[in-house]
Design an enzyme around this catalytic site. Structure first.
Site, short mmCIF file in Angstrom:
data_model
loop_
_atom_site.label_atom_id
_atom_site.label_comp_id
_atom_site.label_asym_id
_atom_site.label_seq_id
_atom_site.Cartn_x
_atom_site.Cartn_y
_atom_site.Cartn_z
N ASP A 118 1.01 -1.40 0.03
CA ASP A 118 -0.02 0.08 0.18
C ASP A 118 1.08 1.21 -0.25
OD1 ASP A 118 -1.84 -2.02 0.28
OD2 ASP A 118 -2.75 -1.22 2.20
N LYS A 122 -0.10 9.99 1.85
CA LYS A 122 -0.05 11.15 2.60
C LYS A 122 1.39 11.06 3.62
CE LYS A 122 -4.74 12.29 3.25
NZ LYS A 122 -5.91 11.46 3.57
#
Ligand code: SAH
Length: 220
Positions: A118, A122
């Site tokens: 993943d 951010k």
């Protein structure tokens, strides 16, 4: 990953003979569990398991453990595994990889695969990325001498980040490519589910191989 809830997957995983129930209780006992001293390789964030199943078929003298945090994904790997009951060297754990050091002792893992992890785009989530310096430290805590990681992704930002983290953590970058399928490293490559999907979309696949700093891996 987009998650479909698969009804009953949690129960099916809890009942499967191929999933480890008390993974933390296995720490330091993995070789005993497999009944041999063969090296143990793990894939973290295994998804539906195509890659690790093929590794296990090709390398019967290596023990494999696939780690995945979501039941609804892991169930697909379990379903494949059931089709090959003669296979002796592949098991699964449903867990969050952050706690990996609770499951494997120092030196218990000979190699780690990370595929299409993943991206956590951010900045404030950087430490959740599986190639962050925080995760590299955890890997140092479980890897055997000579062990390392192979990481594949099509996500260029995540790959750039990973190269920085490898360097900052003092790891040795053994090799890297930004176009695996057209590189010298393609021979023997096993495609993961995401790799197939993203390369069919035309995305080049990046890959790096790295090893912990000398002396970082302790077995005492
Ligand atoms: N490796 C597969 C799937 C990639 S998607 C492939 O290449 O096709 C990334 C997978 O990693 C997802 O299934 C996700 O649930 C799992 N994952 C992500 N972070 C994780 C973590 N911290 N611990 C365990 N699994 C994780």
């Amino acid at each position: 990953m987009r998650l479909k809830n698969v009804p009953g997957s949690r129960e099916a995983i809890a009942e499967s003979e191929y999933t480890i129930k008390d993974a933390e209780g296995m720490k330091g006992k993995w070789h005993e569990f497999f009944g041999n001293n063969n090296p143990i390789h793990i894939e973290i964030g295994m998804g539906k398991g195509t890659f690790i199943m093929e590794l296990a078929r090709r390398n019967p003298n290596i023990n494999y453990i696939g780690i995945e945090k979501y039941s609804s994904v892991l169930i697909r790997a379990v379903e494949k595994r059931i089709q090959e009951p003669e296979m002796q060297n592949l098991y699964f754990i449903r867990m969050e990889a952050e706690y990996i050091e609770n499951v494997f002792d120092k030196g218990e893992v000979a190699y780690i695969y990370l595929n299409f992890s993943d991206p956590w785009p951010k900045d404030r989530h950087a430490k959740r990325r599986l190639t962050s310096r925080q995760f590299l430290k955890r890997y140092e805590g479980i890897l055997a001498p000579g062990g390392g990681i192979t990481f594949k992704t099509d996500n260029v930002s995540l790959f750039d980040f990973s190269l920085v983290e490898v360097k900052e953590a003092g790891w040795k970058l053994e090799n890297s490519t930004r176009d695996l399928h057209h590189s010298e490293y393609v021979e023997g490559n096993i495609m993961t589910e995401y790799e197939k999907k993203f390369s069919e979309m035309g995305n080049p696949i990046c890959r790096l191989v790295a090893f912990p700093p000398e002396g970082a891996v302790k077995t005492d």
